[in-house]
Design an enzyme around this catalytic site. Structure first.
Site, PDB file in Angstrom:
ATOM      1  N   LYS A  24      -1.975   7.042   8.987  1.00 47.64           N
ATOM      2  CA  LYS A  24      -2.521   7.317   7.654  1.00 47.64           C
ATOM      3  C   LYS A  24      -3.417   8.544   7.759  1.00 47.64           C
ATOM      4  O   LYS A  24      -4.383   8.560   8.518  1.00 47.64           O
ATOM      5  CB  LYS A  24      -3.324   6.121   7.160  1.00 47.64           C
ATOM      6  CG  LYS A  24      -3.979   6.369   5.812  1.00 47.64           C
ATOM      7  CD  LYS A  24      -4.680   5.133   5.297  1.00 47.64           C
ATOM      8  CE  LYS A  24      -5.346   5.400   3.969  1.00 47.64           C
ATOM      9  NZ  LYS A  24      -5.996   4.205   3.430  1.00 47.64           N
TER      10      LYS A  24
ATOM     11  N   LYS B 100       1.886   7.482   5.980  1.00 50.73           N
ATOM     12  CA  LYS B 100       1.300   7.699   4.653  1.00 50.73           C
ATOM     13  C   LYS B 100       0.504   8.985   4.632  1.00 50.73           C
ATOM     14  O   LYS B 100      -0.293   9.186   5.548  1.00 50.73           O
ATOM     15  CB  LYS B 100       0.374   6.516   4.354  1.00 50.73           C
ATOM     16  CG  LYS B 100      -0.326   6.596   3.029  1.00 50.73           C
ATOM     17  CD  LYS B 100      -1.323   5.490   2.900  1.00 50.73           C
ATOM     18  CE  LYS B 100      -2.113   5.741   1.632  1.00 50.73           C
ATOM     19  NZ  LYS B 100      -3.246   4.901   1.508  1.00 50.73           N
TER      20      LYS B 100
END
Ligand code: PBG
Length: 327
Positions: A196, A249
């Site tokens: 992320k 992500k």
């Protein structure tokens, strides 16, 4: 052999041939619908930077989830907006918290008919908006782990099928797996937000979830987008710690990593097409500059083609409708 014996256009000649030859097929089964649930509201609250996305009450969320299930989408992921925040984010593990309440209601009505995933992070619950316990302006790692374990158990207790730690705290997957197993939730799965990145693509989400950090930013825990090898290492560590599904992500600007992860690991890969990706498309479509349906299906198919087994997207309901009816 080459041209003129080979003519690649032969297999593009008619729509029927093209349909037959299509290699990657997006399906509603690939999609996960994100949902914002807010404590103490009676009417849906719109989010200006995310057209057609709303904060819902627990009751309204159940209705939305029924619609989602009816469209053939197998899963939802819940984000909670509590009415009380504190330094430690303790409302995140409140038995009667908004996420716990919503999960129970969904499970009561739909049972195994929908997979319920709960985002597991503190930023919506802390007064300072950071993803962990804050000391002298720093997110302290190991103290945060203890809180995350409690949140995981409380979400599992309410009926979550999968918990999804999104705070990029070192050791969070292990701490959560241990806490769940200790309490007997050995079948609750973990979808880890493994790679992320600290990203400008999250800003609409922070309006949606009321989770803007009050001081500083998240770059001491989320990753630098310049570091692909570090992303692979994060994913590897999460798999070792017990992640059942790993995530990259954002999605569209990170297709290289989705692809690398898919072909390097055997663990299912999720990709999160985040709020900013959604807002860019929505804004351009509102201006009439792009064809929304075409561009959404192209983007989601590209994310799948890169290697994503699952895609979290705010376009999930529209995409499922378009895939079903062609409209
Ligand atoms: C919570 C969390 C965030 C997102 C998912 N979980 C925000 C953040 O890290 O600031 C972003 C999702 C999106 O932008 O759609 N940590």
């Amino acid at each position: 052999m080459s041209f003129p014996k080979i003519r690649m256009r032969r297999l593009r000649r008619t729509e029927s041939i093209r349909r037959m030859m299509r290699q990657v097929r997006l399906s509603p089964d690939d999609l996960i619908h994100p949902l914002f649930v807010q404590e103490g509201i009676s009417e849906p609250i719109s989010i200006p930077s995310m057209p057609k996305v709303y904060r819902l009450s627990a009751e309204q969320a159940v209705k939305d989830v029924k619609e989602v299930a009816g469209l053939g989408i197998p899963a939802v992921i819940l984000f909670g907006i509590p009415s009380k925040k504190d330094e430690k984010g303790s409302s995140a593990y409140d038995k009667n918290g908004v996420v716990q309440d919503t999960v129970r209601r969904i499970k009561n009505e739909l049972g195994e008919g929908i997979v319920v995933i709960t985002d597991l992070c503190l930023c919506e619950y802390t007064s300072h908006g950071h993803c962990g316990v804050l000391k002298d302006g720093e997110v302290v790692n190991d103290e945060t782990l203890e809180v995350l374990g409690k949140v995981a158990v409380s979400q599992a207790e309410s009926g979550a099928d999968i918990v999804a730690p999104s705070g990029m705290i070192d050791g969070q997957v292990k701490a959560i797996r241990d806490a769940l197993d200790r309490e007997g939730y050995t079948d609750t799965a973990i979808m880890a937000y493994s790679a992320k990145f600290a990203s400008a693509f999250y800003s609409p989400f922070r309006d949606a979830a009321d989770s803007v950090p009050q001081t500083g930013d998240r770059s001491s825990y989320q990753m630098d987008y310049s570091n692909p090898d570090e992303a692979m290492r994060e994913i590897e560590l999460d798999i070792e710690e017990g992640a059942d599904i790993v995530m990259v992500k954002p999605a569209l600007a990170y297709l290289d990593l989705i692809h690398r992860a898919k072909y390097h690991f055997k663990t299912p890969i999720a990709a999160y097409s985040v709020s900013g990706e959604y807002s860019l498309v929505k804004a351009a479509a509102e201006k009439g500059w792009v064809d929304e349906k075409k561009i959404v299906l192209e983007i989601l198919t590209a994310v799948k083609r890169a290697g994503a087994d699952l895609i979290l997207t705010y376009h999930a309901k529209d995409a499922a409708r378009w895939l079903a009816t062609g409209k």
